[in-house]
Design a protein around this motif. Structure first.
Motif, PDB file in Angstrom:
ATOM      1  N   VAL A  37       0.818  -1.209   0.000  1.00 35.39           N
ATOM      2  CA  VAL A  37       0.000   0.000   0.000  1.00 35.39           C
ATOM      3  C   VAL A  37       0.854   1.261   0.000  1.00 35.39           C
ATOM      4  O   VAL A  37       0.435   2.323  -0.483  1.00 35.39           O
ATOM      5  N   LEU A 221      -5.573   0.116  -3.222  1.00 32.74           N
ATOM      6  CA  LEU A 221      -5.967   0.833  -2.016  1.00 32.74           C
ATOM      7  C   LEU A 221      -5.066   2.032  -1.776  1.00 32.74           C
ATOM      8  O   LEU A 221      -5.543   3.140  -1.485  1.00 32.74           O
ATOM      9  N   PRO A 234      -4.935   5.498   3.690  1.00 31.73           N
ATOM     10  CA  PRO A 234      -4.841   4.042   3.643  1.00 31.73           C
ATOM     11  C   PRO A 234      -4.232   3.442   4.901  1.00 31.73           C
ATOM     12  O   PRO A 234      -4.612   2.341   5.310  1.00 31.73           O
TER      13      PRO A 234
END
Length: 500
Positions: A37, A221, A234
């Motif tokens: 991420v 994400l 995130p």
């Protein structure tokens, strides 16, 4: 009455081990989401930090001035410091200026910073794996799993709030510690909870699938949440998810409980494992197959730009088939490998890895990369789903050793053997991109992939020959035990059945 009580106890034990398996799955999932991420956020974030000292370079140049939203998707787990895509190419044939030569020098420091940051987790994990494997002999598996989950929670929080390179580097290092705890002890705990070989193979394969699922979730994400909400979004979402996992661990894990089987009461039996040729051979097989992907990730995007002129969306999604293939391989081939022979299936998968590596450099379009990439990811997943459960079976054979049973106690080195397995993966992802980058520059990307492919193809037959030799020795030992004491025959049949 006792029968009813026994049935209730058995049902409760079965239900509890399912819950523990779900908790391990979620912890590994969170770790791999955090692994990826951060990638879409790093270039812009580091550009803002570096631009504070640079004059004449526009702020957030990577995203906002050059429309490079696809760059994070190709800066994968361990790019090569100083040799990433940013300072290697001047234009891309999509009517978008990629980066002018006058700005390339401004990103030298940033490219090294990205490479160091992303590689740091693997290096820390490489150091921690044997330490964690040794600690399980005294503290078991439950506490390290919870401690590792807390580490990735703190790491996510620091990523969300950190404003300097030093803080996020420390957060990445802390994630390496947490990942080592979760990976080594999680797989060891599942191996202990599932002594049945068929169920162990199935459950371990599903749990390994969390790695691919985490990668598939992490990239989008990070990119979407960062674009629409901000850098911290995130990581805040991850903190909430990890806090939920910690709550489940507190409710269902018995931290004061020692393993059901005595595990290396005095000290880790590293000598036995390191001398066990088949254990080391399986670890080498995992290392070779994983290295194919670890070398491919940082080298492929530049080769694509130089030879195939891909579009932005193609460059950003080129590794998706690998993750999908790995997810399928781990989730659906654990039982298949168990039923048809874990060694045999692994050798076929190694050959497929090799063929896929040979096919990648001869592709003349991005679309022709889809099949070899999918086969590569699925084959690596099959190898993991077959060999990771088999490692637990091999270490259980230690019960047959006179040294281990002389005191009447049973010693099973789950923690140590999975520390070796995780060390193989960490070696691949820490050293593979660095060595592969140098070789790609020296001999060229096509020849590099051919060498990696041929090594994987050649290793399959070697693994079969080594297994057959080892298996014959094991059968001789078992026959000697049966002849020496027919009343005390250990239950090793499941080991041989799992391999054959």
């Amino acid at each position: 009455m006792n029968t009813v009580h026994d049935e209730f106890t058995q049902r409760r034990h079965t239900q509890n081990r399912y819950i523990i398996s779900v908790i391990v799955y979620l912890a590994l999932l969170a770790d791999n989401i955090l692994l990826t991420v951060i990638v879409p956020i790093l270039p812009d974030f580091l550009a803002e930090i570096n631009n504070k000292t640079e004059v004449g370079v526009p702020q957030s140049v990577v995203y906002k001035n050059y429309d490079l939203h696809y760059v994070p998707n190709i800066l994968t787990k361990h790019p090569i410091p100083g040799k990433s895509l940013i300072n290697s190419t001047s234009k891309i044939n999509d009517d978008k200026t990629f980066l002018t030569v006058t700005h390339s020098r401004s990103f030298d420091k940033e490219n090294f910073s990205i490479g160091l940051l992303l590689a740091m987790k693997a290096f820390v994990q490489l150091i921690c794996n044997p330490i964690i494997g040794g600690l399980t002999t005294t503290i078991g598996f439950y506490f390290p799993i919870c401690f590792g989950t807390c580490c990735i929670f703190i790491s996510s929080f620091v990523f969300a709030t950190g404003q300097t390179y030093t803080t996020i580097l420390l957060a990445r290092m802390l994630q390496g510690v947490g990942s080592s705890c979760i990976s080594v002890c999680g797989m060891s705990l599942v191996a202990q909870l599932y002594p049945e070989e068929d169920k162990r193979s199935k459950i371990m394969g599903v749990i390994l699938g969390s790695v691919a699922l985490g990668v598939l979730i992490g990239y989008p994400l990070g990119g979407i949440a960062y674009d629409f909400v901000g850098k911290s979004a995130p990581f805040v979402m991850l903190c909430v998810f990890i806090a939920f996992i910690i709550a489940l661990q507190i409710l269902h894990m018995e931290f004061n409980k020692t393993p059901d089987i005595v595990i290396e009461a005095e000290k880790p039996k590293w000598k036995f494992l390191l001398k066990n040729q088949l254990v080391m051979a399986l670890a080498l097989g995992i290392l070779l197959s994983t290295s194919a992907m670890a070398i491919l990730e940082p080298c492929l995007p530049l080769w694509l730009l130089q030879n195939l002129n891909p579009k932005k969306w193609q460059l950003g999604t080129v590794f998706i088939p690998d993750s999908i293939g790995y997810f399928i391989g781990t989730n659906f081939f654990g039982m298949i490998a168990y039923n048809f022979g874990q060694i045999k299936i692994s050798c076929i998968a190694l050959a497929t890895v090799g063929i896929s590596c040979l096919a990648i450099p001869i592709a003349d379009s991005v679309y022709k990369l889809l099949l070899p990439h999918f086969c590569l990811g699925m084959s690596i997943g099959i190898i993991d789903a077959a060999l990771v459960p088999l490692l637990a079976s091999l270490v259980e054979l230690k019960i047959n050793d006179d040294e281990s049973t002389a005191s009447g106690e049973i010693y099973i080195s789950y923690g140590s053997v999975y520390a070796i397995q995780q060390t193989s993966v960490s070696l691949a992802y820490s050293l593979g991109p660095l060595i592969g980058g140098e070789l790609a520059e020296t001999i060229g990307f096509p020849w590099l992939m051919r060498i990696v492919g041929l090594l994987n193809i050649a290793y399959g037959p070697s693994l079969i020959i080594l297994y057959r030799t080892y298996h014959q020795v094991c059968l001789v030992k078992e026959n000697q035990l049966i002849l020496s004491n027919s009343d005390e025959v250990p239950n090793y049949k499941r080991l041989y059945n799992s391999i054959d």
